[in-house]
Design an enzyme around this catalytic site. Structure first.
Site, PDB file in Angstrom:
ATOM      1  CG  ASN A  56      -8.126  -0.945  12.493  1.00 55.69           C
ATOM      2  OD1 ASN A  56      -7.886  -1.759  11.938  1.00 55.69           O
ATOM      3  ND2 ASN A  56      -9.207   0.208  11.737  1.00 55.69           N
ATOM      4  CG  ASP A  65      -0.557  -0.625   2.531  1.00 58.84           C
ATOM      5  OD1 ASP A  65       0.919  -1.036   2.721  1.00 58.84           O
ATOM      6  OD2 ASP A  65      -0.952  -0.744   3.450  1.00 58.84           O
ATOM      7  CD  GLU A 109      -8.575   0.909   8.551  1.00 58.71           C
ATOM      8  OE1 GLU A 109      -8.365   0.270   9.263  1.00 58.71           O
ATOM      9  OE2 GLU A 109      -7.916   2.279   8.181  1.00 58.71           O
ATOM     10  CG  HIS A 157      -5.720  -2.019   9.202  1.00 59.95           C
ATOM     11  ND1 HIS A 157      -5.438  -0.794  10.006  1.00 59.95           N
ATOM     12  CD2 HIS A 157      -3.869  -2.270   9.384  1.00 59.95           C
ATOM     13  CE1 HIS A 157      -4.198  -0.428   9.955  1.00 59.95           C
ATOM     14  NE2 HIS A 157      -3.180  -1.035   9.449  1.00 59.95           N
TER      15      HIS A 157
END
Ligand code: F6R
Length: 531
Positions: free
Chosen positions: A136, A67, A143, A138
Site C-alpha cells: 500500500n 520500526d 501507513e 508504506h
C-alpha cells in the site's frame, strides 16, 4: 529518484549490499538506517558473507532500525529485535551497543520516540537509510493517511499491513495492531536513501510510485522530494511484461504480454531440435534478445509432453527428463515456468479468447490425438504437472490400441485422425458415394474433404459424422459431469468445420460448447500467463 532495475532478487540484493559496503568504505563510522521484512534479507546475507571474508567492516558503524511492533518483547521471534539479530547483527562485527531498535515494551511510547530521535541526531544523523515498501506504499510503518507524522511515533497498522505481515505469524490474530516507527521526516533527513522492491506483488505500487504524483496515499512517494534516493527493484516489481513461448516440432513461437494481458509482440523461429542443449540455448537466446527490447519480469513456456517434478519428457523433442525451467532460468537470469502446451492453450483461451468471461472451462484440443486443459477459477489446474490428458480416458474396454500403451482411449475414437480413418473406411465400403469420389479426386482424405462431403449432403458422410459426434459427445458429457464447467472450448483443425460440427454436437451434449478463437496465439498467451 534514481532507478536501478535488476534482473532478479539476488541481483537486487547484491546491488544494495554494494551500496552499503561502499558507504562504509568511504565513511567507516557511518550511521545506517535499517529495515526488516523479507526484502532486505538477501542483502543482509550478502553483507554477512562479505563481512566474514573481510570485504566490509561494521566495527565502527552505528545502526538505527526503522520500526518495531508495539507491544512486543525483544525475545519474541516476530519482533524486529529478534529479526535483526538473526539476519544480520549476529553475523557481522557491529558492536551491540552501536545498534538501536525502538523498545516494543516501553511504558511511555512518547518518551521512547523522543529519545530515539535525539540519539539519531547525536550520532550525526543517518548517512544511509535502507527501506522496503509495503503493497500500500508504506515505508517504515508510515501507513497511507491524510496526515503523515514527520517524527518517530506510535501508529495503528492498517488491515492491509496486518494481513501482509500475518505470513510471519501463526495466525492473523497474533499480528500486533500497533507499531512504533520513524516518521517520514525522520526518514527524509537521511543523507542517502535506498528503497528496495522485489516481486510481482510490488509491481502495482512501484508503478504508482514511478508514474504517479506525490501523495500521502502512497507515503513512499514523499521520497521524491529527497535529493539522493535510489529505488532498486527486480524485474518482477518493475514490470509486468512477460514472454510466452510455445515450443512446437517445426517452430517456436514467442510473444510478449503486457500488464493488460494484451499480446504486444509475436514472432517465431524454426525449431532446431538436434539435441537438448541446442534447443534450450535457442529459446534462451531469443528470450534474452526480447529482454533487451522489453522490460520482462518472467517467462512462461508451453511444451509438448509430460512434466513431472519439473522434468519435461517429450517424444518429438529432445527432452528426456529435462529440467527445462531451471535451465532456462540459469541462462536468462529471470523466473521461468513451464507447462504442457495444451494446458497453456487452455489458459490462453480462458484469458483472452472464447473463455475470457468464464471462470471455469475445459479446453479440448482435437488433432492427431486429443489434448486438454482444465481451468478452475481462472487458474490452470496442473495436478502433479500435466493434468488434462483427457484424450486417454478409456471409453472402450479392450478397444483400439493407443500408442500410450492402453487400449480404448477416447482419442482413438474422437480425434481428427480417428474421424479421417472412419471416413476412409466408409468411402472404401461405399464406392458409389460422394465421399468416395471426393476421396479419389483429391487422392487423400482429411477433415476438409470429409466436411465437404457432409455439406454436399452425402448420406455416407453423414452416417460417419453421426457416429463420430456420438463418441465425441459421450466424452464431452463425461468431462462436463466431472467439472461442470461454464463452457467447453474445442480447438484444433477440425473446428474449421464450424457449424457443421458444432450444430449436431450441441444437440448431444449437456454443456455449452464453443470453438476456440485465438488459433495459434492461444499457446503463447497462455504460456505468458503462467507468470
Ligand atoms: C520493515 C518495514 C516495512 C517493510 C515493508 C515491506 O522494517 O518498515 O515498511 O519494509 O512492509 O515488507 P517486505 O519486505 O516484507 O515486503
Amino acid at each position: 529518484m534514481r532507478l536501478i532495475i535488476c534482473d532478479n532478487y539476488q541481483e537486487m540484493s547484491k546491488a544494495a549490499a554494494k551500496l552499503v559496503s561502499s558507504q562504509l568504505t568511504v565513511k567507516p563510522d557511518s550511521v545506517l538506517g535499517l529495515a526488516t521484512g523479507s526484502t532486505p534479507v538477501g542483502m543482509y546475507n550478502i553483507l554477512a558473507e562479505m563481512c566474514k571474508n573481510g570485504d566490509v567492516d561494521f566495527s565502527e558503524a552505528k545502526s538505527f532500525n526503522l520500526d518495531e511492533y508495539y507491544p512486543i518483547s525483544s525475545d519474541n521471534s516476530q519482533s524486529y529485535h529478534y529479526f535483526m539479530q538473526e539476519n544480520l547483527f549476529s553475523k557481522i562485527n557491529i558492536k551491540p551497543e552501536n545498534t538501536h531498535i525502538l523498545n516494543g515494551m516501553c511504558k511511555d511510547t512518547d518518551a521512547e520516540c523522543k529519545s530515539f530521535e535525539k540519539m539519531i541526531s547525536e550520532s550525526g544523523g543517518i548517512d544511509l537509510q535502507i527501506l522496503g515498501i509495503g503493497q500500500n506504499g508504506h515505508i517504515g510503518f508510515n501507513e497511507p493517511d491524510a496526515n503523515l507524522n514527520p517524527n518517530t511515533h506510535l501508529t495503528d497498522l492498517t488491515e492491509n499491513t496486518i494481513s501482509a505481515n500475518s505470513r510471519f505469524f501463526d495466525n492473523i490474530d497474533e499480528v500486533p495492531k500497533q507499531a512504533i516507527t520513524m516518521g517520514i521526516g525522520t526518514i527524509l533527513k537521511a543523507k542517502k536513501i535506498v528503497l528496495l522492491a522485489s516481486g510481482a506483488e510490488k509491481h502495482k505500487v512501484v508503478k504508482q510510485l514511478l508514474e504517479g504524483k506525490i501523495t500521502t496515499d502512497i507515503p513512499a512517494s514523499m521520497l521524491k522530494v529527497h535529493s539522493d534516493t535510489v529505488l532498486i527493484c527486480d524485474r518482477a516489481a518493475y514490470s509486468s511484461e512477460r514472454i510466452g513461448v510455445d515450443i512446437g516440432g517445426t517452430d517456436i513461437k514467442f510473444g510478449i504480454l503486457n500488464d493488460k494481458n494484451e499480446l504486444i509482440h509475436k514472432e517465431s523461429i524454426p525449431t532446431i531440435a538436434s539435441d537438448e542443449q541446442t534447443l534450450i540455448s535457442q529459446i534462451a537466446n531469443k528470450c534474452k534478445e526480447l529482454m533487451q527490447a522489453y522490460s520482462i519480469n518472467g517467462i512462461g513456456v508451453g511444451t509438448p509432453g509430460l512434466i513431472e517434478k519439473g522434468r519435461v519428457t517429450a517424444s518429438n523433442l529432445p527432452f528426456k527428463g529435462t529440467f527445462l525451467a531451471k535451465e532456462l532460468e540459469r541462462l536468462t537470469g529471470i523466473s521461468v515456468r513451464v507447462a504442457n502446451d495444451a494446458n497453456c492453450a487452455a489458459l490462453g483461451e480462458s484469458t483472452a479468447g472464447a473463455g475470457r468471461n468464464s471462470r471455469n472451462i475445459v479446453m479440448i484440443t482435437i488433432g492427431t490425438g486429443i489434448g486438454g486443459g482444465i481451468i478452475i477459477n481462472n487458474k490452470l489446474y496442473e495436478g502433479k504437472g500435466s493434468a488434462g490428458e483427457i484424450g486417454h480416458i478409456i471409453v472402450e474396454k479392450g478397444g483400439i490400441q493407443c500408442p500410450c500403451g492402453q487400449r480404448g482411449c477416447w482419442e482413438r475414437y474422437s480425434s481428427a485422425s480417428a474421424l479421417v480413418d472412419m471416413a476412409k473406411k466408409r468411402a472404401e465400403e461405399h464406392k458409389d458415394s460422394v465421399l468416395y469420389s471426393l476421396y479419389k479426386e483429391n487422392g487423400k482424405m482429411n477433415g476438409k474433404i470429409f466436411f465437404e462431403a457432409v455439406n454436399r449432403n452425402c448420406p455416407d458422410a453423414k452416417t460417419v459424422l453421426d457416429e463420430y459426434i456420438e463418441r465425441l459427445a459421450d466424452g464431452i458429457n463425461s468431462i462436463a459431469n466431472i467439472f461442470e464447467p461454464d463452457m467447453i472450448i474445442l480447438s484444433g483443425g477440425i473446428t474449421n468445420a464450424g457449424d457443421s460440427l458444432l450444430t449436431p454436437l450441441s444437440k448431444k451434449v449437456n454443456v455449452t460448447v464453443h470453438i476456440a478463437q485465438l488459433k495459434n496465439d492461444a499457446g503463447i498467451i497462455g504460456a505468458a500467463m503462467l507468470q
